[in-house]
Design a protein around this motif. Structure first.
Motif, short mmCIF file in Angstrom:
data_model
loop_
_atom_site.label_atom_id
_atom_site.label_comp_id
_atom_site.label_asym_id
_atom_site.label_seq_id
_atom_site.Cartn_x
_atom_site.Cartn_y
_atom_site.Cartn_z
N ALA A 221 0.81 -1.21 0.00
CA ALA A 221 0.00 0.00 0.00
C ALA A 221 0.85 1.26 0.00
O ALA A 221 0.58 2.21 -0.74
CB ALA A 221 -0.95 -0.01 1.19
N GLN A 222 1.89 1.29 0.84
CA GLN A 222 2.72 2.50 0.91
C GLN A 222 3.42 2.76 -0.42
O GLN A 222 3.48 3.91 -0.89
CB GLN A 222 3.75 2.36 2.03
N ALA A 223 3.91 1.72 -1.05
CA ALA A 223 4.62 1.89 -2.32
C ALA A 223 3.70 2.41 -3.41
O ALA A 223 4.14 3.06 -4.36
CB ALA A 223 5.25 0.57 -2.75
N SER A 224 2.40 2.14 -3.28
CA SER A 224 1.45 2.60 -4.30
C SER A 224 1.10 4.07 -4.15
O SER A 224 0.48 4.65 -5.04
CB SER A 224 0.17 1.76 -4.22
N GLY A 225 1.45 4.65 -3.03
CA GLY A 225 1.15 6.05 -2.80
C GLY A 225 -0.25 6.31 -2.28
O GLY A 225 -0.69 7.47 -2.23
N VAL A 226 -0.97 5.28 -1.87
CA VAL A 226 -2.32 5.45 -1.33
C VAL A 226 -2.24 6.10 0.04
O VAL A 226 -1.43 5.70 0.88
CB VAL A 226 -3.03 4.08 -1.25
N ALA A 227 -3.09 7.09 0.27
CA ALA A 227 -3.07 7.80 1.56
C ALA A 227 -3.78 7.01 2.65
O ALA A 227 -3.32 6.98 3.80
CB ALA A 227 -3.71 9.17 1.40
N ASN A 228 -4.90 6.38 2.31
CA ASN A 228 -5.68 5.62 3.29
C ASN A 228 -6.25 4.38 2.63
O ASN A 228 -6.54 4.38 1.42
CB ASN A 228 -6.84 6.46 3.85
N ILE A 229 -6.42 3.36 3.44
CA ILE A 229 -7.11 2.14 3.01
C ILE A 229 -8.22 1.86 4.01
O ILE A 229 -8.02 2.02 5.22
CB ILE A 229 -6.13 0.96 2.92
N GLY A 230 -9.34 1.44 3.51
CA GLY A 230 -10.47 1.13 4.39
C GLY A 230 -11.49 2.25 4.39
O GLY A 230 -11.16 3.43 4.34
#
Length: 673
Positions: A221-230
């Motif tokens: 998730a961090q490598a994808s640049g996503v700020a939040n999951i869920g």
């Protein structure tokens, strides 16, 4: 009709019976936090067929899990969505980075150019993505259009769209092959029965998709640049303070979330359970427009989901199984009820038959030895008008036909005659029906032949002296007698729901009601292949033929054993269709139970197997009715004399004999406060 929701997000999980899922603590809680669809079914088996049905409104002759190597040519919901400028995306977890191929713009292309069937495809990495769970990638109208292909995206794009307020009006989310509960984590192995996979998918839903795990705790998730999951939806808070829970979540206001399954665990072995029924699945609606703990009991399948979306966004139908499907009226605050019985001020008689003449209910009764008609106009039944026909001995039947009504009456020699009327008052001279149409317990239906450009036709069914049931079709002239393949010794009723005709009849020597089906639509004809891709002719389905099997009318609960004293009838049976629903009305079975009951069938896309060796997928074997509802204030005489027909305004009208006059009541959906 106003929109019930601004956007919809569909999350489809894999291969579980409804009660498998409800037995999981979180999934049970989730059902209580939303609107539980208690009568929800898959359309077919295996998985891919249901993803296809959810998008195209038909199975497209897909009968196994092999990803199509040539594009499916049918129109899909996406075509209807884009006609009305409704935004959409299909989110696929673990989607491979597959760029649009210019060969897909061609009518045909080499099988080697087909979109990836699964990914990764190496021996040292098990596939997480399977195209059989991504029907969007298999249709020509999406494959051939690079802009549409670009709207099939991965889970990282989903979380970015949620974070940035860009979630479209229609969203589909397919978890990967582990998070959807198809296989055990890090394997391509499932369990039989699949009960051990429910906690796996439940944990993903609770702690990842609906949770707030933090990007640092989710692989990649961090490598994808996503700020939040869920989505940060607190289900416990949702049960106690829904408004607070939705405001604290990342779910955009006005979003309807559907958590559902493609199909049930159809090949389970060794699991003795009181499951709800073959192919009955868990489906729950969540949203700030939903009252936690609410339910919807009408039969529902993937075609019903399409119809609900079409209703909400004012879309044209696909003219497939979606067109006449039921829809979740509860989202619009609608509830179904019967009005208080009223006097019709019509004389009591031995006949009661009703049908819609144009938009006006027409009733045929009898008085002083003659048949008379009355029309329901302005909330009142008109004074009886003579038809010119004497009251015959035997079955009299009435049906809507084109913009007229058709009346069938017995002859003294055991045959029948029929007459037509444009207003229910003035009748044509009776015409004889063919000599091979003769017998007892006749039933009659005017219907739209979906397979013949909606041509108006009529069908009669009757029983010969041995109880064998036959049918004949009227298309300007009556056709030859055709065996239905079933037996009865009592009343029968014909009805239509979408592309299917249904015949309900008394089981011989009992008071159980049974039902069989007749498919009108070419798009519900399958030339089946087995799971290895080999021809499977035993599982082919038919058009213009009766199904080889019949089944009890009933609601799936504890394999019907809990309801063994319900769905028993005394005397006359009637069927009538209102928007997306086929209603069956009958008298209770015993001398001291004069109550009238109403039960509903609402599944379109029912297939008609042509072989007794059929697996039964998609047939009445895998479809249930609602629980019976007593019609308030109605007491029927022995023999169950009554009439039922549409009211011309998305409701039903019922007429029956009271103490001194005929009585009537109207059924309809009403919007509650």
């Amino acid at each position: 009709m106003p929109q019930a929701f601004d956007r919809i997000l569909i999350v489809m999980m894999e291969n579980q019976y409804r009660n498998y899922v409800l037995s999981d603590a979180f999934m049970g809680k989730l059902a209580r936090a939303g609107m539980s669809l208690t009568n929800s079914f898959g359309c077919f088996h295996p998985s891919q067929t249901n993803y296809v049905a959810s998008l195209a409104g038909e199975l497209c002759n897909v009968t196994n899990d092999d990803a199509p190597t040539t594009p499916l040519p049918q129109q899909t919901l996406i075509d209807r969505i884009e006609e009305k400028n409704v935004s959409w995306k299909a989110y696929m977890e673990a989607l491979p980075p597959e760029l649009w191929n210019e060969n897909w713009a061609k009518p045909t292309y080499p099988a080697a150019d087909a979109p990836l069937a699964q990914y990764p495809n190496s021996n040292d990495a098990l596939a997480r993505y399977f195209r059989k769970h991504n029907a969007f990638a298999s249709f020509r109208t999406i494959q051939s259009n690079p802009d549409r292909w670009a709207k099939i995206v991965d889970e990282n794009q989903f979380w970015n769209d949620v974070e940035n307020g860009n979630l479209p009006q229609y969203s589909w989310f397919t978890p990967d092959i582990w998070n959807d509960g198809h296989y055990l984590y890090n394997t391509h192995f499932d369990t039989n029965p699949r009960t051990r996979l429910v906690p796996q998918l439940s944990a993903w839903l609770e702690y990842v998709f609906l949770g707030d795990p933090g990007v640092e705790n989710v692989q990649g998730a961090q490598a994808s640049g996503v700020a939040n999951i869920g989505l940060n939806l607190d289900v416990d808070l949702l049960l106690s303070d829904p408004e607070k829970a939705w405001k604290a979540s990342r779910v955009p206001e006005g979003t309807l979330i559907m958590i559902t399954f493609d199909e049930a665990d159809y090949d389970a072995v060794g699991y003795d359970t009181n499951y709800d029924g073959p192919n009955q699945i868990y489906s729950v609606l969540l949203g700030d427009m939903i009252t936690p703990g609410s339910t919807w009991d009408r039969p529902f399948n993937h075609y019903s989901l399409l119809r609900t979306i079409e209703k909400n966004f004012d879309l044209n139908s696909l003219d497939r199984n979606d067109k006449d499907a039921g829809w979740v009226r509860g989202l619009w605050g609608q509830t179904y009820d019967w009005s208080k019985p009223q006097q019709a001020d019509l004389p009591l008689g031995q006949v009661a038959e009703a049908a819609l003449c144009g938009d006006v209910p027409c009733l045929v009764t009898d008085t002083d030895g003659a048949l008379v008609t009355s029309r329901l106009e302005g909330g009142q039944w008109s004074a009886p008008v003579p038809t010119g026909f004497a009251l015959p001995q035997g079955d009299v039947r009435l049906t809507a036909f084109k913009d007229s009504v058709m009346l069938v009456m017995p002859r003294d020699d055991g045959g029948f005659v029929f007459s037509l009327s444009r207003d229910g008052v003035h009748w044509c001279d009776p015409r004889p029906m063919p000599d091979d149409i003769r017998g007892s317990n006749l039933t009659l239906l005017g219907y739209r032949d979906i397979g013949d450009k909606d041509a108006a036709k009529a069908m009669v069914c009757w029983q010969d002296p041995q109880g064998f049931i036959f049918s004949s079709v009227f298309d300007g002239e009556w056709g030859t007698a055709t065996p239905v393949g079933q037996l009865s010794d009592g009343p029968m009723a014909l009805g239509q729901l979408g592309p299917s005709l249904f015949l309900v009849y008394k089981e011989r020597n009992t008071q159980v009601m049974r039902v069989t089906s007749y498919n009108l639509a070419a798009f519900n004809v399958l030339v089946a292949k087995d799971f290895a891709g080999n021809p499977a002719p035993d599982n082919n389905t038919t058009q213009y033929a009766w199904a080889v099997a019949d089944f009890e009318v009933g609601n799936f609960a504890k394999k019907l054993s809990a309801l063994k004293n319900e769905y028993l009838a005394d005397g006359k049976l009637t069927l009538a269709t209102m928007d997306g629903e086929l209603h069956l009305v009958h008298r209770a079975a015993y001398a001291d139970t004069p109550q009238a009951y109403d039960t509903v069938f609402g599944l379109t896309g029912i297939l008609t197997p042509g072989s007794e060796r059929s697996n039964g997928f998609g047939s009445l074997d895998q479809a249930g009715w609602t629980r019976e509802q007593q019609i308030p204030g109605v007491s029927l005489p022995a023999g169950g004399l009554h009439a039922l027909c549409p009211d011309g305004a998305d409701g039903l009208v019922m007429v029956w004999p009271g103490a001194d006059t005929m009585m009537w009541s109207r059924a309809a959906y009403h919007r509650t406060a």
